[in-house]
Design a protein around this motif. Structure first.
Motif, PDB file in Angstrom:
ATOM      1  N   LYS A   1     -36.417  42.186  29.859  1.00  0.00           N
ATOM      2  CA  LYS A   1     -35.766  42.586  28.607  1.00  0.00           C
ATOM      3  C   LYS A   1     -34.943  41.428  28.034  1.00  0.00           C
TER       4      LYS A   1
ATOM      5  N   LYS B   1     -42.722  41.756  26.912  1.00  0.00           N
ATOM      6  CA  LYS B   1     -43.238  43.094  26.699  1.00  0.00           C
ATOM      7  C   LYS B   1     -43.128  43.898  27.996  1.00  0.00           C
TER       8      LYS B   1
ATOM      9  N   SER C   1     -37.085  38.954  26.314  1.00  0.00           N
ATOM     10  CA  SER C   1     -37.876  39.578  25.238  1.00  0.00           C
ATOM     11  C   SER C   1     -39.356  39.680  25.590  1.00  0.00           C
TER      12      SER C   1
END
Length: 111
Positions: A65, A70, A68
């Motif tokens: 997270k 997926k 960034s």
């Protein structure tokens, strides 16, 4: 019928949003986390090892997270299961927020 949104945070950033019918963590544990704990005991994995596994998975998702990357939908639900299991083992409780969903009123359209 969903009445609450449960938000999970890490470092003051939202990691996941889950729809629930209650804000009682014990009921949410029963719905999402109990099975993963039970499976661990069935496989003869002790509590300390289970806690370490849950923390490792949560940290991996938090890292993805932060970068960034997926994250699969199924991983978000496994994240919730791990979080609930840690909650039940009294390991992690501060990074959760419940907000009650507002009822939407229908506007009457006059023609």
């Amino acid at each position: 019928m969903t009445k609450y949104n449960m938000y999970l945070f890490n470092d003051n950033k939202i990691v996941g949003k889950y729809k629930t019918t209650t804000d009682d963590m014990n009921l949410i544990f029963t719905e999402f986390g109990e099975e993963i704990v039970r499976d661990g005991f069935k496989q003869k994995i002790n509590i300390k090892t289970q806690i370490d596994m849950y923390k490792t998975f949560i940290e991996e998702i938090n890292k993805q997270k932060r970068h960034s990357e997926k994250i699969r939908h199924s991983d978000f639900y496994l994240y919730l299961s791990c979080f609930c299991a840690l909650y039940k083992f009294n390991e992690e409780t501060d990074d959760v927020l419940f907000l009650k969903c507002k009822k939407k009123k229908l506007k009457k359209v006059i023609n």
